[in-house]
Design an enzyme around this catalytic site. Structure first.
Site, PDB file in Angstrom:
ATOM      1  N   LYS A 112       0.742  -1.055  -0.034  1.00  0.00           N
ATOM      2  CA  LYS A 112      -0.062   0.041   0.091  1.00  0.00           C
ATOM      3  C   LYS A 112       0.846   1.113  -0.162  1.00  0.00           C
ATOM      4  O   LYS A 112       1.951   1.293   0.515  1.00  0.00           O
ATOM      5  CB  LYS A 112      -0.901   0.126   1.194  1.00  0.00           C
ATOM      6  CG  LYS A 112      -2.205   1.083   1.243  1.00  0.00           C
ATOM      7  CD  LYS A 112      -3.304   0.187   0.473  1.00  0.00           C
ATOM      8  CE  LYS A 112      -4.452   1.218  -0.012  1.00  0.00           C
ATOM      9  NZ  LYS A 112      -5.512   0.480  -0.534  1.00  0.00           N
ATOM     10  N   ASP A 152      -7.002   4.362  -4.859  1.00  0.00           N
ATOM     11  CA  ASP A 152      -7.729   4.204  -3.657  1.00  0.00           C
ATOM     12  C   ASP A 152      -8.174   5.628  -3.477  1.00  0.00           C
ATOM     13  O   ASP A 152      -8.422   6.366  -4.301  1.00  0.00           O
ATOM     14  CB  ASP A 152      -6.656   3.706  -2.565  1.00  0.00           C
ATOM     15  CG  ASP A 152      -7.221   3.511  -1.241  1.00  0.00           C
ATOM     16  OD1 ASP A 152      -7.968   2.465  -1.162  1.00  0.00           O
ATOM     17  OD2 ASP A 152      -7.336   4.277  -0.179  1.00  0.00           O
TER      18      ASP A 152
HETATM   19  P1  NDP Z   1     -13.045   7.689  -3.182  1.00  0.00           P
HETATM   20  O1  NDP Z   1     -11.870   8.623  -3.015  1.00  0.00           O
HETATM   21  O2  NDP Z   1     -13.533   7.715  -4.609  1.00  0.00           O
HETATM   22  O3  NDP Z   1     -14.274   7.931  -2.164  1.00  0.00           O
HETATM   23  C1  NDP Z   1     -14.213   7.947  -0.828  1.00  0.00           C
HETATM   24  C2  NDP Z   1     -15.243   8.411  -0.172  1.00  0.00           C
HETATM   25  O4  NDP Z   1     -15.124   8.408   0.919  1.00  0.00           O
HETATM   26  C3  NDP Z   1     -15.633   9.983  -0.339  1.00  0.00           C
HETATM   27  O5  NDP Z   1     -17.176  10.137  -0.465  1.00  0.00           O
HETATM   28  C4  NDP Z   1     -15.083  10.731   0.576  1.00  0.00           C
HETATM   29  O6  NDP Z   1     -15.863  11.928   0.921  1.00  0.00           O
HETATM   30  C5  NDP Z   1     -15.547   9.743   1.814  1.00  0.00           C
HETATM   31  N1  NDP Z   1     -14.243   9.727   2.894  1.00  0.00           N
HETATM   32  C6  NDP Z   1     -13.087   9.830   2.632  1.00  0.00           C
HETATM   33  N2  NDP Z   1     -12.529  10.179   3.945  1.00  0.00           N
HETATM   34  C7  NDP Z   1     -13.427  10.259   4.709  1.00  0.00           C
HETATM   35  C8  NDP Z   1     -13.636  10.670   6.161  1.00  0.00           C
HETATM   36  N3  NDP Z   1     -12.566  10.635   6.507  1.00  0.00           N
HETATM   37  N4  NDP Z   1     -14.731  10.706   6.696  1.00  0.00           N
HETATM   38  C9  NDP Z   1     -15.783  10.675   5.969  1.00  0.00           C
HETATM   39  N5  NDP Z   1     -15.839  10.478   4.701  1.00  0.00           N
HETATM   40  C10 NDP Z   1     -14.643  10.094   4.265  1.00  0.00           C
HETATM   41  O7  NDP Z   1     -12.388   6.393  -2.596  1.00  0.00           O
HETATM   42  P2  NDP Z   1     -12.890   4.823  -2.898  1.00  0.00           P
HETATM   43  O8  NDP Z   1     -14.440   4.667  -3.354  1.00  0.00           O
HETATM   44  O9  NDP Z   1     -12.003   4.299  -3.765  1.00  0.00           O
HETATM   45  O10 NDP Z   1     -12.639   4.120  -1.528  1.00  0.00           O
HETATM   46  C11 NDP Z   1     -13.570   4.173  -0.304  1.00  0.00           C
HETATM   47  C12 NDP Z   1     -13.115   3.061   0.566  1.00  0.00           C
HETATM   48  O11 NDP Z   1     -13.010   1.712  -0.395  1.00  0.00           O
HETATM   49  C13 NDP Z   1     -11.616   3.101   1.171  1.00  0.00           C
HETATM   50  O12 NDP Z   1     -11.683   2.614   2.436  1.00  0.00           O
HETATM   51  C14 NDP Z   1     -10.728   2.452   0.016  1.00  0.00           C
HETATM   52  O13 NDP Z   1      -9.454   1.871   0.851  1.00  0.00           O
HETATM   53  C15 NDP Z   1     -11.708   1.230  -0.134  1.00  0.00           C
HETATM   54  N6  NDP Z   1     -11.455   0.485  -1.151  1.00  0.00           N
HETATM   55  C16 NDP Z   1     -11.348   0.915  -2.451  1.00  0.00           C
HETATM   56  C17 NDP Z   1     -10.954   0.145  -3.450  1.00  0.00           C
HETATM   57  C18 NDP Z   1     -11.044   0.671  -4.932  1.00  0.00           C
HETATM   58  O14 NDP Z   1     -11.230  -0.331  -5.940  1.00  0.00           O
HETATM   59  N7  NDP Z   1     -11.070   2.299  -5.104  1.00  0.00           N
HETATM   60  C19 NDP Z   1     -10.760  -1.183  -3.193  1.00  0.00           C
HETATM   61  C20 NDP Z   1     -11.140  -1.840  -2.043  1.00  0.00           C
HETATM   62  C21 NDP Z   1     -11.245  -1.062  -1.033  1.00  0.00           C
HETATM   63  P3  NDP Z   1     -15.212  13.433   0.303  1.00  0.00           P
HETATM   64  O15 NDP Z   1     -15.614  13.194  -1.209  1.00  0.00           O
HETATM   65  O16 NDP Z   1     -15.803  14.473   1.132  1.00  0.00           O
HETATM   66  O17 NDP Z   1     -13.616  13.262   0.638  1.00  0.00           O
END
Ligand code: NDP
Length: 456
Positions: A112, A152
């Site tokens: 990571k 991510d």
């Molecule tokens: P994105 O950046 O596309 O979206 C993240 C979302 O989570 C946004 O809505 C963001 O809000 C919100 N967010 C981020 N940090 C916080 C916080 N501290 N408090 C509240 N809301 C928060 O990321 P992904 O959708 O790719 O990833 C989401 C999760 O899924 C993560 O845990 C990631 O590690 C996990 N994941 C992702 C994968 C992938 O293929 N993308 C694979 C496996 C797991 P805002 O827009 O306001 O920042």
């Protein structure tokens, strides 16, 4: 051993796994050494990134790549760009990634990386300059057979494009060194959709096993509004469910009409998020309620499924109790470590109450992220396979392989849970996932001499 007290997220991840693999370790004490060894990353690369703001001033960020474990294949895991990124967060994510990748059945080690760079409020040019500066150093440490990062939080298709372009220029090499690439230049179909779709495929199996049911009419709570949340929501809707919430770091948007968000709403939300705006910028003619600073979990009196899909520790103990009280039957993490340990304990306690087959009332069945969200890295693994062969599979082919991987992963978690933990008529998917992932990695490490059993 690292100073765990200084690394709370990593400590939490280690504790979560160690507490659930105990039944296996009790039966096979010789594997305790492997668990000690696997907690220490093979390598950590730490570097600074200096880049130029639009006004010509210099900005500097911290960046990291944790090459955690390569027993099963080259290091594989995403790059997070978010101000909360630090070594504890990346070690927790890399540690989880080792076992998640093992559960896909593909040949991938765990890693990571990322930076405390905040993409919010940055122009496209600033993001491009950051990505180029970031890759200037990272390009020395990755490679198609060494370490293949992916997206991510904060790293989507645009950032992967900039980073890939930078690598190509620095190394004069068009190679599969990142996944999540564009369709026309080495990417796999279904990679953007994979984590969300895979999550829904995993829960499809849970729905069938626990209640002999499917998604039709199910009321689904989703947190986040990024990549994972959007595609999970689209698949839920396609399969007949109702998506009643999204959220972001500023609050939660919920549907009170029981019908929920439509694919057109989700396209509009995707557009808002691509522009790095808050959910409040989504125009909806008053069809949804905004709850500033809240998460969706306590805002509903009844629901069926909860899919945390934003970030780590986004379901607390009290929120878990609220979900149980609302009659939520299934909680599956799209995010990594979406639930706190206390929240997991609340869900697992409801499972343990079920001592005889068929008496499942009151159960909220929990699936951990390392299993339920492994679809993303699984399709990244398929992207690596296509890159190696210089081939491209169709949408249907990749989707069918993803479904197959999710079903196999679920069955592996369920059966391993049944074998080692006999505390309920319903298997512990969290124990099953952790034991199955750990055993596979530990055996490969044993074969490769990373630890050994005296006298054997
Ligand atoms: P994105 O950046 O596309 O979206 C993240 C979302 O989570 C946004 O809505 C963001 O809000 C919100 N967010 C981020 N940090 C916080 C916080 N501290 N408090 C509240 N809301 C928060 O990321 P992904 O959708 O790719 O990833 C989401 C999760 O899924 C993560 O845990 C990631 O590690 C996990 N994941 C992702 C994968 C992938 O293929 N993308 C694979 C496996 C797991 P805002 O827009 O306001 O920042």
């Amino acid at each position: 051993m690292s100073n765990l007290a200084a690394e709370p997220e990593f400590e939490q991840a280690v504790h979560e796994i160690s507490s659930t693999i105990e039944p296996f370790l009790a039966a096979h004490p010789e594997y305790r050494k492997a668990f000690e060894v696997v907690q220490i990353p093979e390598r950590i690369i730490q570097f600074r990134v200096t880049w130029e703001r639009d006004d010509g001033s210099v900005a500097v960020n911290r960046a990291f790549r944790v090459q955690f474990n390569s027993a099963l294949g080259p290091y594989k895991g995403g790059l997070r760009l978010h101000p909360t990124v630090n070594l504890s967060v990346l070690k927790f994510l890399g540690f989880e990634q080792i076992f998640k990748n093992a559960l896909t059945g593909l040949s991938m080690g765990g890693g990571k990386g990322g930076s405390d760079f905040d993409p919010k409020g940055k122009s496209d040019n600033e993001i491009r300059r950051f990505c180029y500066a970031f890759m200037l150093e990272l390009s020395r440490h990755i490679g198609a057979d060494t370490d293949i990062p992916a997206g991510d939080i904060g790293t989507g298709g645009r950032e992967i494009g900039f980073m890939f372009g930078a690598y190509k220029k620095y190394q004069n090499e068009f190679a599969g060194i990142l996944t999540g690439k564009g369709d026309d230049w080495g990417g796999s179909f279904i990679r953007p959709e994979a984590t969300g779709y895979g999550l829904v495929y995993y829960v499809t199996e849970m729905l069938r096993d626990l209640d002999n049911t499917d998604w039709v009419g199910k009321r689904v709570l989703i947190s986040g509004s990024g990549n994972v949340a959007q595609f999970a929501a689209l698949k839920v809707i396609e399969l007949g469910g109702h998506v009643l919430s999204f959220s972001d770091s500023t609050g939660a948007l919920i549907a009170t009409d029981g019908v929920g968000f439509t694919p057109a709403d989700i396209a509009a939300i995707a557009d808002v998020k691509l522009r790095r705006q808050a959910l409040t910028a989504f125009q909806h003619d008053g069809r949804f309620e905004w709850h500033e600073g809240q998460r969706p979990w306590t805002l509903f009196e009844s629901a069926d499924v909860a899919l945390p899909s934003a970030t780590q520790n986004e379901v607390s103990e009290d929120e878990a109790k609220a979900l149980v009280a609302a009659g939520v039957r299934y909680v599956a993490e799209g995010s990594n470590m979406g639930c706190t340990q206390e929240a997991i304990d609340v869900f697992e306690a409801t499972r343990k109450q079920c001592t005889s087959e068929g008496e499942t009332a009151g159960v909220t069945w929990y699936a951990p992220g390392k299993a339920a969200n492994c679809g993303g890295v699984a399709v990244s693994g398929l992207e690596m396979g296509q890159n190696s062969q210089r081939l491209k599979w169709s949408h249907q082919e990749v989707d069918a392989k993803l479904k197959d991987i999710m079903i196999t992963c679920y069955t592996n978690c369920r059966e391993t849970g049944k074998t080692y933990v006999r505390d309920s008529a319903i298997p512990s998917l969290v124990s099953g996932a952790n034991i199955a992932g750990f055993v596979k990695v530990a055996k490969a490490m044993l074969d490769q001499g990373d630890w050994w059993i005296s006298g054997k």
